[in-house]
Design a protein around this motif. Structure first.
Motif, short mmCIF file in Angstrom:
data_model
loop_
_atom_site.label_atom_id
_atom_site.label_comp_id
_atom_site.label_asym_id
_atom_site.label_seq_id
_atom_site.Cartn_x
_atom_site.Cartn_y
_atom_site.Cartn_z
N LEU A 26 0.87 -1.28 0.01
CA LEU A 26 -0.07 0.05 -0.13
C LEU A 26 1.03 1.34 0.08
CD1 LEU A 26 -2.10 -2.04 1.02
CD2 LEU A 26 -3.02 -0.68 2.23
N ARG A 27 0.33 2.34 -0.72
CA ARG A 27 1.09 3.62 -0.66
C ARG A 27 0.76 4.41 0.45
NH1 ARG A 27 4.98 1.85 -2.33
NH2 ARG A 27 5.61 4.21 -2.74
N THR A 28 1.45 5.21 1.02
CA THR A 28 1.17 5.71 2.14
C THR A 28 1.77 7.42 1.92
OG1 THR A 28 3.50 5.72 3.52
CG2 THR A 28 1.65 3.79 3.75
N ASN A 29 1.67 8.21 2.97
CA ASN A 29 1.86 9.54 3.10
C ASN A 29 3.08 9.89 3.93
OD1 ASN A 29 0.57 8.97 5.49
ND2 ASN A 29 -0.20 11.18 5.77
N ALA A 30 3.69 8.81 4.02
CA ALA A 30 4.89 8.87 4.92
C ALA A 30 5.88 9.92 4.34
CB ALA A 30 5.68 7.67 5.34
N ALA A 31 6.31 9.97 3.20
CA ALA A 31 7.37 10.84 2.61
C ALA A 31 6.98 12.43 2.51
CB ALA A 31 7.58 10.28 1.06
N PHE A 32 5.43 12.36 2.14
CA PHE A 32 4.83 13.39 2.20
C PHE A 32 4.93 14.24 3.77
CE2 PHE A 32 0.92 15.85 3.21
CZ PHE A 32 0.91 17.00 2.31
N LEU A 33 4.66 13.55 4.48
CA LEU A 33 4.93 14.00 5.99
C LEU A 33 6.27 14.41 6.18
CD1 LEU A 33 2.66 11.19 7.74
CD2 LEU A 33 1.97 13.75 7.44
N ILE A 34 7.16 13.60 5.83
CA ILE A 34 8.67 14.06 6.11
C ILE A 34 8.81 15.31 5.41
CG2 ILE A 34 11.24 13.50 5.87
CD1 ILE A 34 10.18 10.49 5.98
N ASN A 35 8.45 15.30 4.19
CA ASN A 35 8.74 16.64 3.37
C ASN A 35 8.05 17.83 4.24
OD1 ASN A 35 10.16 15.34 1.53
ND2 ASN A 35 8.47 15.05 0.04
N ALA A 36 6.95 17.65 4.62
CA ALA A 36 6.09 18.66 5.51
C ALA A 36 7.09 19.03 6.83
CB ALA A 36 4.68 18.34 5.86
N LEU A 37 7.47 18.17 7.58
CA LEU A 37 8.23 18.44 8.56
C LEU A 37 9.47 19.16 8.32
CD1 LEU A 37 7.98 14.87 10.45
CD2 LEU A 37 7.13 17.02 11.17
N ASP A 38 9.90 18.93 7.09
CA ASP A 38 11.35 19.61 6.69
C ASP A 38 10.84 20.96 5.81
OD1 ASP A 38 12.94 17.60 7.88
OD2 ASP A 38 13.09 16.39 5.69
N HIS A 39 9.87 21.32 5.75
CA HIS A 39 9.55 22.62 5.18
C HIS A 39 9.85 23.74 6.11
CE1 HIS A 39 7.03 26.06 3.63
NE2 HIS A 39 6.95 25.22 2.53
N PRO A 40 10.63 24.85 5.60
CA PRO A 40 11.20 26.06 6.29
C PRO A 40 10.21 26.43 7.22
CG PRO A 40 11.90 25.97 3.88
CD PRO A 40 10.88 24.78 4.01
N ASP A 41 9.02 26.75 6.63
CA ASP A 41 8.01 27.41 7.64
C ASP A 41 7.87 26.32 8.95
OD1 ASP A 41 8.06 29.50 5.95
OD2 ASP A 41 6.01 29.19 5.12
N PHE A 42 7.86 25.33 8.56
CA PHE A 42 7.40 24.30 9.84
C PHE A 42 8.65 24.17 10.82
CE2 PHE A 42 7.17 20.43 12.25
CZ PHE A 42 5.73 20.47 12.92
N ILE A 43 9.87 24.26 10.43
CA ILE A 43 11.12 24.35 11.04
C ILE A 43 11.03 25.51 11.90
CG2 ILE A 43 13.45 24.17 10.73
CD1 ILE A 43 13.48 22.29 8.53
N ALA A 44 10.77 26.67 11.33
CA ALA A 44 10.88 27.97 12.17
C ALA A 44 9.77 28.13 12.92
CB ALA A 44 10.82 29.19 10.97
N GLY A 45 8.68 27.03 12.90
CA GLY A 45 7.33 27.31 13.64
C GLY A 45 6.63 28.50 13.34
N THR A 46 6.49 29.04 12.19
CA THR A 46 5.87 30.00 11.66
C THR A 46 4.90 29.80 10.58
OG1 THR A 46 7.53 30.65 9.94
CG2 THR A 46 7.70 31.65 12.08
N MET A 47 4.55 28.13 10.44
CA MET A 47 3.68 27.83 9.54
C MET A 47 2.12 28.37 9.92
SD MET A 47 4.18 25.72 12.20
CE MET A 47 3.26 25.12 13.38
N GLY A 90 2.40 23.43 -2.78
CA GLY A 90 1.94 22.74 -3.99
C GLY A 90 2.53 21.42 -4.04
N ASP A 91 3.04 20.99 -5.15
CA ASP A 91 3.77 19.73 -5.73
C ASP A 91 5.03 19.33 -5.17
OD1 ASP A 91 1.62 18.94 -7.06
OD2 ASP A 91 2.38 19.46 -9.00
N SER A 92 5.57 20.46 -4.40
CA SER A 92 7.02 20.30 -3.87
C SER A 92 6.93 19.26 -2.67
CB SER A 92 7.50 21.72 -3.51
OG SER A 92 6.69 22.05 -2.12
N LEU A 93 6.00 19.01 -2.30
CA LEU A 93 5.79 17.91 -0.87
C LEU A 93 5.33 16.74 -1.47
CD1 LEU A 93 4.11 20.30 1.69
CD2 LEU A 93 6.44 20.10 1.43
#
Length: 620
Positions: free
Chosen positions: A419-440, A449-452
């Motif tokens: 089965l496919r999962t959203n695990a890689a998408f979640l990792i990309n979201a956790l690594d997004h600069p805004d999330f890292i900075a806590g300003t999301m 968009g598609d970058s995640l």
């Protein structure tokens, strides 16, 4: 104290409730539909009752069946979990009328907070700040259009009933308002049986902040601090954390005090969540830029992050309060310890618009270094009938960055197949600069968009790493006489790919043995995607060459070139045949110096996997 408990739910939350109940010595009863006949929550419970066909409307949403199951098994109480009937005031009342204990708030509290417009009016009376907007009874297009113009665009249209992002639309300009309103009404009527809407001012850089509250039947109400649920996709939460980043002690006190006032306004008993929207444009949260949105009169999906930072078991609190006990802790006894982040792991394919992925979990291995709340097991079948969330992964750290890194690492180490999962998408979201900075804010995922979205196939580096791992496992029982860098053919998710890897360094150290079938393996990339490598033999330049000189076809294909004839002398590594398969060419080479003793291949001929194409005898 409650002695026996029926859980009117399924999946992860049913398993979660059973775990705490068992620790408290409470007997548990599970219910299940046809689709859940082999579900994990049935294995965990002491007893299970079948309640109907697979569709939820015929099973988990039929209150009469659930109450009948409770009576038949002698259960004293019913815990609704979240979703399904958890916020259905009529069902809660019917449970009470049946002489059973309802593990949840009073039906009157559910009713008071069930409709967003009525709840906002109630909060205004209680002195809780609410978002500017329109809550009127006049639902005509003309009135709503006029109110939207008065509020100022962009505006948010929201169904007054329900939640989960359904019946909700952001409208950026007047020309789109009528169509968006019609769409909201259709969705709301279909989902909740109520097409009434309210309007709210769209907040720039909105942050979704919610406060966990708890009340008991003795008049006590406390909060267990706030959570940030701003990382959302289409108004549905993806990643939640506690405490909220950018929250000062002063702002926290203001928001949490407002949440307690809101709970007291409806005489709240049990677990509940007061949801606020905050203007995050300043990079932090100001106490005068936070407004009440709604109250969820149940346990939230994201409650584990609150448990992790407070050290409290909220399900245990629910069961104790439902049994008539006072709250286990007073407000001054509660404090924040570290930081926690939760990711919702779904069986869905981000590359295909997040469509649910159904089928059997042949491999399901989640990293054990974080908290796992799951509702499935390896070998379980994921059906199309219910929400595709298969687990929640929760990391706790001394600070936010430690929790973030731990969770991303755990997601990257998890193996789930096919089965496919959203695990890689979640990792990309956790690594997004805004999330890292806590300003999301709630628009981060939409703007990204598609970058995640993870790629449809692994990168060259990931493929090379997998090939090396594959080669090491394949070589565990036999030696390959090959070039310094070998080409390895991998069938990855059904598609044949090739890559190179250094192999001689450790191959020469292995003992000679007979040929072995290379194992099927799965590998997970750093971005959290799982790929399956199917059994393939490895040879000096593509496919198999066993120590006895047999040259076997590694896969079905067509012979496009024959470079030798029977009786020819050949040297180690010399090309013998070229096979075309899966739109790729694969060279088959001599495993050692010798003579072509047998040749069973002709140019243009079709061959099957494992067919003996040639045999090389060693020179005497």
């Amino acid at each position: 104290m409650i002695q026996s408990l029926l859980i009117a739910n399924r999946g992860e939350i049913a398993c979660r409730i059973i775990r705490t109940a068992r620790a408290m010595g409470i007997r548990t009863v599970a219910v299940y539909s046809d689709a859940d006949a082999n579900a994990l929550h049935l294995r965990d419970a002491d007893e299970a009752v079948h309640i109907g066909p697979s569709p939820a409307r015929d099973s988990y949403l039929v209150g009469e069946k659930i109450i009948a199951a409770a009576k038949a098994t002698g259960a004293q109480a019913i815990h609704p979990g979240y979703g399904f009937l958890s916020e259905n005031a009529a069902f809660a009342q019917s449970v009470i009328d049946a002489g059973l204990i309802w593990v949840g708030p009073n039906p009157s509290s559910i009713t008071a907070m069930g409709l967003k417009d009525a709840a906002k009016k109630l909060m205004q009376d209680a002195g809780v700040p609410t978002t500017p907007g329109y809550l009127g009874d006049d639902q005509s297009l003309e009135r709503l259009t006029a109110e939207a113009d008065a509020i100022g665009y962009p505006v948010l249209i929201k169904a007054v009933a329900g939640g989960g992002g359904k019946g909700m639309r952001k409208v950026d300009n007047p020309a789109d308002f009528a169509d968006a309103l019609a769409s909201c009404r259709r969705e709301a009527a279909s989902s909740f049986g109520n097409d009434s809407v309210l309007l709210e001012k769209w907040i720039t850089n909105p942050r979704h902040i919610e406060v966990q509250v708890f009340g008991d039947s003795h008049g006590n109400v406390v909060h267990l601090f706030e959570r940030d649920c701003s990382l959302q996709r289409r108004h549905q939460k993806v990643i939640e954390e506690a405490p909220a980043p950018g929250m000062t002690d002063f702002t926290r006190a203001a928001i949490c005090d407002a949440a307690v006032r809101a709970a007291k306004a409806v005489d709240y008993v049990g677990a509940g969540t007061i949801e606020f929207i905050a203007d995050g444009s300043a990079g932090y949260i100001k106490p005068d830029r936070v407004w009440f949105m709604e109250m969820n009169t149940r346990l939230q999906v994201e409650h584990p992050v609150t448990e992790e930072i407070t050290g409290q078991d909220l399900v245990e609190w629910q069961l104790r309060v439902a049994s008539g006990e006072p709250l286990p802790k007073k407000q001054h006894e509660l404090s924040i310890n570290g930081h926690a982040i939760e990711a919702r792991l779904y069986a869905e394919d981000p590359a295909k618009g997040f469509l649910p992925s159904t089928g059997t979990l042949e491999q399901f291995e989640l990293d054990a270094n974080v908290r796992i709340d799951k509702g499935v097991y390896q070998g379980a079948h994921i059906s199309p009938y219910y929400d595709p969330m298969i687990a929640k992964m929760i990391a706790h750290g001394r600070d936010r960055e430690e929790a973030r890194e731990t969770l991303a690492y755990a997601l990257g180490r998890s193996v789930i197949w096919p089965l496919r999962t959203n695990a890689a998408f979640l990792i990309n979201a956790l690594d997004h600069p805004d999330f890292i900075a806590g300003t999301m804010d709630t628009g981060v995922i939409e703007r990204a968009g598609d970058s995640l979205i993870p790629p449809a196939m692994p990168s060259d580096d990931a493929l090379s790493n997998a090939a090396q791992h594959y080669g090491r496992q394949s070589l565990a029982g036999f030696r390959l006489n090959a070039a310094r860098r070998q080409q390895v053919v991998l069938t990855v998710n059904g598609q044949s790919l090739s890559t190179h890897m250094p192999i001689l360094d450790y191959a020469d150290q292995l003992p000679l043995a007979g040929p072995m079938e290379p194992p099927t393996i799965s590998f997970t990339t750093d971005a959290g995607q799982t790929w399956r490598v199917e059994p393939m033999r490895v040879s000096g330049n593509a496919a198999a060459a066993a120590s006895d000189g047999a040259i076997l076809s590694p896969m079905p294909g067509r012979i496009i070139a024959v470079a030798v004839a029977a009786g020819d002398s050949v040297t180690k590594g010399q090309k013998l045949l070229t096979l075309e398969a899966m739109k790729m060419e694969h060279s088959l080479v001599a495993p050692f110096d010798g003579v072509v003793a047998e040749l069973n291949a002709a140019e243009g001929g079709q061959v099957s996997e494992g067919a003996l194409l040639a045999k090389i005898d060693k020179e005497q």
